[in-house]
Every structure is written in structure tokens, then in C-alpha cells.
Design a protein around this motif. Structure first.
Motif, PDB file in Angstrom:
ATOM      1  N   TRP A 143      -0.424  -7.051  21.199  1.00 13.76           N
ATOM      2  CA  TRP A 143      -0.710  -7.045  19.775  1.00 13.76           C
ATOM      3  C   TRP A 143       0.521  -6.633  18.977  1.00 13.76           C
ATOM      4  O   TRP A 143       1.450  -6.040  19.506  1.00 13.76           O
ATOM      5  CB  TRP A 143      -1.900  -6.125  19.472  1.00 13.76           C
ATOM      6  N   ARG A 144       0.500  -6.975  17.704  1.00 15.39           N
ATOM      7  CA  ARG A 144       1.614  -6.678  16.808  1.00 15.39           C
ATOM      8  C   ARG A 144       1.227  -5.533  15.883  1.00 15.39           C
ATOM      9  O   ARG A 144       0.095  -5.473  15.385  1.00 15.39           O
ATOM     10  CB  ARG A 144       1.945  -7.918  15.973  1.00 15.39           C
ATOM     11  N   HIS A 145       2.161  -4.604  15.697  1.00 16.72           N
ATOM     12  CA  HIS A 145       1.899  -3.431  14.862  1.00 16.72           C
ATOM     13  C   HIS A 145       2.881  -3.421  13.696  1.00 16.72           C
ATOM     14  O   HIS A 145       4.094  -3.389  13.896  1.00 16.72           O
ATOM     15  CB  HIS A 145       2.069  -2.150  15.696  1.00 16.72           C
ATOM     16  N   THR A 146       2.364  -3.460  12.477  1.00 16.99           N
ATOM     17  CA  THR A 146       3.179  -3.377  11.267  1.00 16.99           C
ATOM     18  C   THR A 146       2.824  -2.087  10.560  1.00 16.99           C
ATOM     19  O   THR A 146       1.643  -1.793  10.354  1.00 16.99           O
ATOM     20  CB  THR A 146       2.908  -4.577  10.343  1.00 16.99           C
ATOM     21  N   ARG A 147       3.842  -1.333  10.159  1.00 13.37           N
ATOM     22  CA  ARG A 147       3.598   0.027   9.667  1.00 13.37           C
ATOM     23  C   ARG A 147       4.551   0.357   8.525  1.00 13.37           C
ATOM     24  O   ARG A 147       5.732  -0.010   8.562  1.00 13.37           O
ATOM     25  CB  ARG A 147       3.786   1.015  10.826  1.00 13.37           C
ATOM     26  N   ALA A 148       4.020   1.048   7.506  1.00 16.67           N
ATOM     27  CA  ALA A 148       4.828   1.592   6.413  1.00 16.67           C
ATOM     28  C   ALA A 148       4.472   3.063   6.265  1.00 16.67           C
ATOM     29  O   ALA A 148       3.304   3.407   6.076  1.00 16.67           O
ATOM     30  CB  ALA A 148       4.559   0.840   5.117  1.00 16.67           C
ATOM     31  N   SER A 149       5.448   3.948   6.380  1.00 12.27           N
ATOM     32  CA  SER A 149       5.160   5.389   6.373  1.00 12.27           C
ATOM     33  C   SER A 149       6.141   6.120   5.472  1.00 12.27           C
ATOM     34  O   SER A 149       7.253   5.659   5.212  1.00 12.27           O
ATOM     35  CB  SER A 149       5.228   5.955   7.792  1.00 12.27           C
ATOM     36  N   SER A 150       5.720   7.291   5.016  1.00 16.75           N
ATOM     37  CA  SER A 150       6.571   8.142   4.177  1.00 16.75           C
ATOM     38  C   SER A 150       6.171   9.597   4.387  1.00 16.75           C
ATOM     39  O   SER A 150       5.085   9.893   4.886  1.00 16.75           O
ATOM     40  CB  SER A 150       6.452   7.758   2.700  1.00 16.75           C
TER      41      SER A 150
ATOM     42  N   LEU B 291       0.831  -1.212   0.000  1.00 16.08           N
ATOM     43  CA  LEU B 291       0.000   0.000   0.000  1.00 16.08           C
ATOM     44  C   LEU B 291       0.862   1.258   0.000  1.00 16.08           C
ATOM     45  O   LEU B 291       0.584   2.221  -0.717  1.00 16.08           O
ATOM     46  CB  LEU B 291      -0.910   0.006   1.234  1.00 16.08           C
ATOM     47  N   GLY B 292       1.923   1.255   0.813  1.00 18.17           N
ATOM     48  CA  GLY B 292       2.808   2.413   0.867  1.00 18.17           C
ATOM     49  C   GLY B 292       3.486   2.671  -0.463  1.00 18.17           C
ATOM     50  O   GLY B 292       3.600   3.828  -0.898  1.00 18.17           O
ATOM     51  N   ASP B 293       3.929   1.604  -1.134  1.00 22.78           N
ATOM     52  CA  ASP B 293       4.547   1.756  -2.459  1.00 22.78           C
ATOM     53  C   ASP B 293       3.545   2.283  -3.475  1.00 22.78           C
ATOM     54  O   ASP B 293       3.858   3.166  -4.284  1.00 22.78           O
ATOM     55  CB  ASP B 293       5.114   0.419  -2.936  1.00 22.78           C
ATOM     56  N   ALA B 294       2.326   1.739  -3.444  1.00 21.73           N
ATOM     57  CA  ALA B 294       1.305   2.183  -4.387  1.00 21.73           C
ATOM     58  C   ALA B 294       0.940   3.653  -4.162  1.00 21.73           C
ATOM     59  O   ALA B 294       0.701   4.402  -5.117  1.00 21.73           O
ATOM     60  CB  ALA B 294       0.062   1.303  -4.256  1.00 21.73           C
ATOM     61  N   TRP B 295       0.922   4.087  -2.892  1.00 22.74           N
ATOM     62  CA  TRP B 295       0.623   5.490  -2.586  1.00 22.74           C
ATOM     63  C   TRP B 295       1.706   6.407  -3.142  1.00 22.74           C
ATOM     64  O   TRP B 295       1.402   7.445  -3.744  1.00 22.74           O
ATOM     65  CB  TRP B 295       0.472   5.669  -1.080  1.00 22.74           C
ATOM     66  N   LEU B 296       2.976   6.045  -2.981  1.00 26.12           N
ATOM     67  CA  LEU B 296       4.059   6.871  -3.509  1.00 26.12           C
ATOM     68  C   LEU B 296       3.986   6.956  -5.037  1.00 26.12           C
ATOM     69  O   LEU B 296       4.237   8.017  -5.624  1.00 26.12           O
ATOM     70  CB  LEU B 296       5.412   6.316  -3.068  1.00 26.12           C
ATOM     71  N   ASP B 297       3.638   5.853  -5.686  1.00 24.99           N
ATOM     72  CA  ASP B 297       3.482   5.877  -7.143  1.00 24.99           C
ATOM     73  C   ASP B 297       2.333   6.791  -7.548  1.00 24.99           C
ATOM     74  O   ASP B 297       2.444   7.568  -8.505  1.00 24.99           O
ATOM     75  CB  ASP B 297       3.227   4.458  -7.671  1.00 24.99           C
TER      76      ASP B 297
ATOM     77  N   GLY C 299       4.235  24.452   1.882  1.00 26.42           N
ATOM     78  CA  GLY C 299       5.419  24.007   2.600  1.00 26.42           C
ATOM     79  C   GLY C 299       5.112  23.152   3.808  1.00 26.42           C
ATOM     80  O   GLY C 299       6.025  22.793   4.553  1.00 26.42           O
ATOM     81  N   ASN C 300       3.845  22.811   4.033  1.00 24.75           N
ATOM     82  CA  ASN C 300       3.490  21.941   5.164  1.00 24.75           C
ATOM     83  C   ASN C 300       3.892  20.500   4.858  1.00 24.75           C
ATOM     84  O   ASN C 300       3.651  20.000   3.760  1.00 24.75           O
ATOM     85  CB  ASN C 300       1.988  22.002   5.448  1.00 24.75           C
ATOM     86  N   LEU C 301       4.485  19.854   5.844  1.00 27.15           N
ATOM     87  CA  LEU C 301       4.976  18.487   5.690  1.00 27.15           C
ATOM     88  C   LEU C 301       4.198  17.550   6.602  1.00 27.15           C
ATOM     89  O   LEU C 301       3.998  17.842   7.782  1.00 27.15           O
ATOM     90  CB  LEU C 301       6.464  18.417   6.030  1.00 27.15           C
ATOM     91  N   PHE C 302       3.757  16.422   6.036  1.00 26.52           N
ATOM     92  CA  PHE C 302       2.961  15.445   6.769  1.00 26.52           C
ATOM     93  C   PHE C 302       3.588  14.066   6.622  1.00 26.52           C
ATOM     94  O   PHE C 302       4.372  13.811   5.707  1.00 26.52           O
ATOM     95  CB  PHE C 302       1.527  15.397   6.216  1.00 26.52           C
ATOM     96  N   SER C 303       3.220  13.175   7.533  1.00 30.44           N
ATOM     97  CA  SER C 303       3.537  11.762   7.373  1.00 30.44           C
ATOM     98  C   SER C 303       2.257  11.028   6.996  1.00 30.44           C
ATOM     99  O   SER C 303       1.177  11.342   7.496  1.00 30.44           O
ATOM    100  CB  SER C 303       4.119  11.173   8.661  1.00 30.44           C
ATOM    101  N   VAL C 304       2.387  10.085   6.079  1.00 29.08           N
ATOM    102  CA  VAL C 304       1.275   9.224   5.688  1.00 29.08           C
ATOM    103  C   VAL C 304       1.698   7.801   6.004  1.00 29.08           C
ATOM    104  O   VAL C 304       2.713   7.317   5.492  1.00 29.08           O
ATOM    105  CB  VAL C 304       0.943   9.376   4.199  1.00 29.08           C
ATOM    106  N   ALA C 305       0.944   7.131   6.864  1.00 24.27           N
ATOM    107  CA  ALA C 305       1.323   5.794   7.317  1.00 24.27           C
ATOM    108  C   ALA C 305       0.171   4.822   7.114  1.00 24.27           C
ATOM    109  O   ALA C 305      -0.984   5.129   7.429  1.00 24.27           O
ATOM    110  CB  ALA C 305       1.708   5.822   8.795  1.00 24.27           C
TER     111      ALA C 305
END
Length: 374
Positions: free
Chosen positions: A281-288, A170-176, A296-302
Motif C-alpha cells: 500500500w501507499r502512504h501519503t502524509r503531511a505532518s507538523s 488539510l495540513g495547511d488548513a490546520w496550521l491556519d 511546553g509539551n510538543l506533539f506532532s499532528v499528521a
């Protein structure tokens, strides 16, 4: 003459305002497809691009239209991208200076000390002066940032009735998708590739007590290698609390906390709250990172998956900082626009998503409902 938008290539010495040899005083001006914003710009300079002019010291030498395109690079010792300029009515304008470049893309920022329009023949001299005047911003990636707001993260909960998608995919597809959407002001923040984390958590419910606060406390468990071969147990403690039934939820985050063998005891002492463990519980996360070129506002998308008895898939939009002159209202506006863009992206993948009004409190409630006690 119509306005022409171009990238200037030249020696890295000019960017750092270092004394240059005669060979290093050459510039090459080319048309490169890019995404321009008020505060920043991004261009992928790889590939062949039309040559507009050569510049040697004070000589501006236009190139005829039948000259073959010249290869460009994002990182090159002799012909690094230096600036985004515009030629308008015979005068040159410096719009952005190179800030950071990697193999995939070059990132530019608008110079805080602006340059008045000038004759093209003085391009080398004006670039030299501009890099000197703005050396702090163009040579220190973080110094042009500030924090103008502290908004709550926005959470989207994805429908996982089918097999949940892989968060890395999902993270790769979002960056594309972000790269392909040229109409959006949002671009991937270079240097922050897709970050992956996978760790255990212990979730605790706040027990009734005199102060009346209710909610959740969570410990994300890590270990970090130190000098010597010693593994020191570390955690990130966080709490999602509500003063009373009518009060809004608040979120506290405390990274890099040491813990012993009973982390729930350390968690209770840290927040000074009576706690009862309810789920491991287990947490798996991909963020960019994601930046708005306009503000100029910067956000993280995870994208993350809470691997409880029933997996819970989340998309979280968090505000980080800004390189603009923004305010809380502008940050909230950008955050909402980014949420809408993410909902459209997920919809194209056939994924249903809806905002979680209560944020992490709702997620923790669902984790606790479907998990046995640790």
C-alpha cells in the motif's frame, strides 16, 4: 501604572552576549500582539507597532502616545526581537527570552534562571546578564527539551465516503486554524513547516506460532542518497502486536533498517516472527509540530492517507517531548485536549471523524481486508 506587556528589540550581539559597539547598545521597546504562556511565547513582529520607549545604556526614555508606530521584524540584524518584558508598578520583569526566529514568527522561552524585577533604566544590563545565565537554552534549540512520557499515539479515522481530501491541503488548513485560534494554548512549532512524505509499504500478518503473539508487521520503504551516487535501500520496520486477546496492543518502531530484495524476509528476521505478506500500500502524509505554550509539551499532528483499495484517511497525534516540567498525566491531558481541538477543526470542514480505539491495528485490518495480496 498598569501592567504593560512589550517586546524588546535590539542588536543580535546582545542575544549572544558579545561585546557591542556603542551603536549596538540601543534598545527599542514596542507593544506587539503575541501569545504568552507559562513556558514559552510566540509573536509575529512584522508590521508597525506602537513605540513605548527607547533605551540607551542606562537611560530609559519613554515615548509619548502621539509618536507614529515603528516597523518591526522577526529577523533583522540591527533590531532583532530579544525578549518579552512587562512593566508593572514601575518595575520591569523579563518573562521570556528569544529562542528562535524565522521570517514568519519569533519564539521565546521562559528563562530557567529567573531575573528579579528591576528599574527600567537597567534593562540593557539585566538582559545582558540574563542571556549569559541562560545561554545554553537560548542558543541551543534542543537542549531545553526532555521526554517525560511515552504515550501511545492517538488516531482519528475520517469518513471517506465522499472523495477523500488532500492531506497537504488539510495540513495547511490546520496550521491556519491553529494560528487563528488565539484562545487555544497550542501553537505551531516554528522551524517545523509542513512535512510531506509519500512512500510504499508492505504489510504482513503475524502467523500463528508457539509464543502466541498476533498482529501486524509493516515495512515503510525508502531510498536515501549517500556519498558516491549509491542508492542504499532503507526501510522503517514497525510492528503492532498483541500478546493475547485480552492484552493491550503494543507498538514497536525501528527506523533506518537495511533491506534486500525480499523485504518481508528481512522484516520476519528482524522481529523473529513468522509473517505472511497481505498488502502492498501507499502512504501519503503531511505532518507538523504543535506546542502547548502553557506546559511546553510538543506533539506532532499528521494527516495521512493509506491508499489501499478503499482509501483510509487518518489524523494522528503523537507526543514528541517537552520543554516544561511535565509528567505523564499532564502529557495525556494535553494530548486529549489537542484531539478535541482537532475534532472541532475537522467538524468545521464538514468531515466526520472518530477515535480509533485499537489504533494502527484497526487501520491495518482495514488495509488487509480491501487489498489483494502483493
Amino acid at each position: 501604572m498598569n501592567r504593560t506587556s512589550m517586546i524588546v528589540f535590539g542588536s543580535w550581539r546582545l542575544r549572544h552576549a558579545e561585546p557591542s559597539t556603542e551603536a549596538a547598545r540601543r534598545l527599542r521597546v514596542q507593544r506587539v500582539p503575541a501569545r504568552w504562556g507559562a513556558r514559552a511565547a510566540q509573536a509575529d513582529c512584522r508590521g508597525a507597532h506602537a513605540l513605548v520607549a527607547h533605551c540607551v545604556d542606562a537611560a530609559w526614555q519613554p515615548v509619548s502616545g502621539d509618536v507614529a508606530a515603528v516597523p518591526g521584524h522577526n529577523v533583522d540584524p540591527d533590531w532583532v526581537p530579544l525578549a518579552h518584558v512587562e512593566l508593572d508598578g514601575g518595575l520591569m520583569h523579563i518573562r521570556h527570552l528569544i529562542d528562535r526566529a524565522d521570517r514568519h514568527v519569533a519564539h521565546f522561552i521562559a528563562p530557567p534562571v529567573p531575573v528579579q524585577p528591576f528599574a527600567p533604566s537597567s534593562l540593557y544590563e539585566q538582559l545582558w546578564r540574563s542571556f549569559q545565565a541562560n545561554h545554553l537554552q537560548t542558543n541551543n534549540y534542543e537542549c531545553h527539551y526532555a521526554v517525560h512520557a511515552q504515550p501511545q499515539d492517538l488516531h482519528l479515522i475520517l469518513d471517506t465516503s465522499a472523495a477523500p481530501p488532500d492531506v497537504l491541503a488539510l495540513g495547511d488548513a490546520w496550521l491556519d486554524a491553529l494560528d487563528a485560534d488565539t484562545d487555544s494554548p497550542f501553537v505551531a512549532q516554528i522551524g517545523d513547516e509542513l512535512q510531506h512524505s509519500d512512500h510504499d509499504n508492505i504489510l504482513c500478518r503475524v502467523l500463528p506460532h508457539l509464543e502466541g503473539r498476533s498482529g501486524w508487521a509493516n515495512a515503510a520503504l525508502f531510498s536515501r542518497k549517500r556519498r558516491g551516487t549509491v542508492l542504499e535501500p532503507l526501510a522503517e520496520f514497525s510492528a503492532v502486536l498483541q500478546r493475547d486477546a485480552n492484552a493491550p496492543w503494543t507498538h514497536e518502531h525501528h527506523p533506518d533498517q537495511m533491506h534486500g530484495t525480499a523485504v518481508e524476509v528481512d522484516l520476519a528476521q528482524h522481529f523473529d516472527l513468522p509473517l505472511r505478506p497481505v498488502a502492498r500500500w501507499r502512504h501519503t502524509r503531511a505532518s507538523s509540530g504543535c506546542e502547548s505554550l502553557e506546559t511546553g509539551n510538543l506533539f506532532s499532528v499528521a494527516f495521512s492517507c493509506a491508499q489501499a483499495a478503499t482509501p483510509i484517511l487518518l489524523c494522528t497525534i503523537g507526543y514528541l517531548r517537552t520543554r516544561g516540567q511535565g509528567n505523564a498525566a499532564l502529557v495525556a491531558q494535553d494530548q486529549a485536549a489537542l484531539r478535541d481541538q482537532l475534532l472541532q477543526f475537522l467538524g468545521r470542514l464538514g468531515l466526520d471523524a472518530h477515535p480509533a480505539a485499537e489504533g494502527l491495528a484497526h487501520v491495518y485490518e482495514r488495509i488487509a481486508e480491501g487489498s489483494p495480496r502483493p
